[in-house]
Design an enzyme around this catalytic site. Structure first.
Site, PDB file in Angstrom:
ATOM      1  N   GLY A  69      -5.038   7.809  -3.846  1.00  0.00           N
ATOM      2  CA  GLY A  69      -4.458   8.623  -2.779  1.00  0.00           C
ATOM      3  C   GLY A  69      -5.452   9.172  -1.778  1.00  0.00           C
ATOM      4  O   GLY A  69      -5.053   9.797  -0.794  1.00  0.00           O
ATOM      5  N   ALA A  70      -6.742   8.952  -1.991  1.00  0.00           N
ATOM      6  CA  ALA A  70      -7.744   9.529  -1.085  1.00  0.00           C
ATOM      7  C   ALA A  70      -7.608   8.990   0.335  1.00  0.00           C
ATOM      8  O   ALA A  70      -7.715   9.741   1.307  1.00  0.00           O
ATOM      9  CB  ALA A  70      -9.149   9.288  -1.617  1.00  0.00           C
ATOM     10  N   GLY A  71      -7.354   7.694   0.472  1.00  0.00           N
ATOM     11  CA  GLY A  71      -7.183   7.116   1.807  1.00  0.00           C
ATOM     12  C   GLY A  71      -5.930   7.637   2.492  1.00  0.00           C
ATOM     13  O   GLY A  71      -5.942   7.951   3.684  1.00  0.00           O
ATOM     14  N   ASP A  72      -4.849   7.758   1.723  1.00  0.00           N
ATOM     15  CA  ASP A  72      -3.612   8.314   2.285  1.00  0.00           C
ATOM     16  C   ASP A  72      -3.818   9.759   2.702  1.00  0.00           C
ATOM     17  O   ASP A  72      -3.347  10.187   3.751  1.00  0.00           O
ATOM     18  CB  ASP A  72      -2.470   8.219   1.267  1.00  0.00           C
ATOM     19  CG  ASP A  72      -2.080   6.785   0.980  1.00  0.00           C
ATOM     20  OD1 ASP A  72      -2.228   5.930   1.866  1.00  0.00           O
ATOM     21  OD2 ASP A  72      -1.618   6.527  -0.141  1.00  0.00           O
TER      22      ASP A  72
END
Length: 129
Positions: A69-72
């Protein structure tokens, strides 16, 4: 855009920083700007005006729990900052701070940080973003 979407959208095989070439191709095809996330290598905003690189905000390795979820999280925080009228550099810093917090919590949803935590890590004041 991340590595896999660069490959799919630009019809190119991309690896690592080759995403930049794919993004430039998308600009040539009419996109106004492209945000390329590169994981631990940061992010780059590419537009006809040029490109701005954002390094990751360092986190102690022992504090990194889950990168899901880091990119999101990065893209969402960037979109929020831009929607609020912040300039490219401030929006990228805000997004990097959000992602640096995100990777310190297990799970995609529970890891989304609060605005106050992001501002603290980014070294920004609430009135500046």
């Amino acid at each position: 855009m991340n590595k896999s979407s660069a490959k799919n959208n630009a019809c190119l095989y991309v690896h690592g920083r080759q995403c930049i070439d794919a993004a430039k191709l998308l600009l040539e095809k009419g996109c106004k700007e492209i945000l390329v996330t590169l994981g631990k290598d940061g992010a780059i905003l590419i537009s006809p005006k040029g490109q701005i690189e954002q390094e990751v905000l360092e986190v102690d390795k022992e504090k990194i729990v889950d990168t899901t979820g880091a990119g999101d999280c990065f893209r969402g925080a960037f979109a929020v900052a831009r929607a609020e009228g912040k300039d490219d550099k401030a929006a990228l810093r805000f997004a990097a701070a959000a992602a640096s917090l995100c990777i310190q919590v297990k799970g995609a949803q529970p890891s989304m940080p609060t605005r106050e935590a992001i501002l603290d890590v980014a070294g920004l004041k609430a009135s500046s973003i």
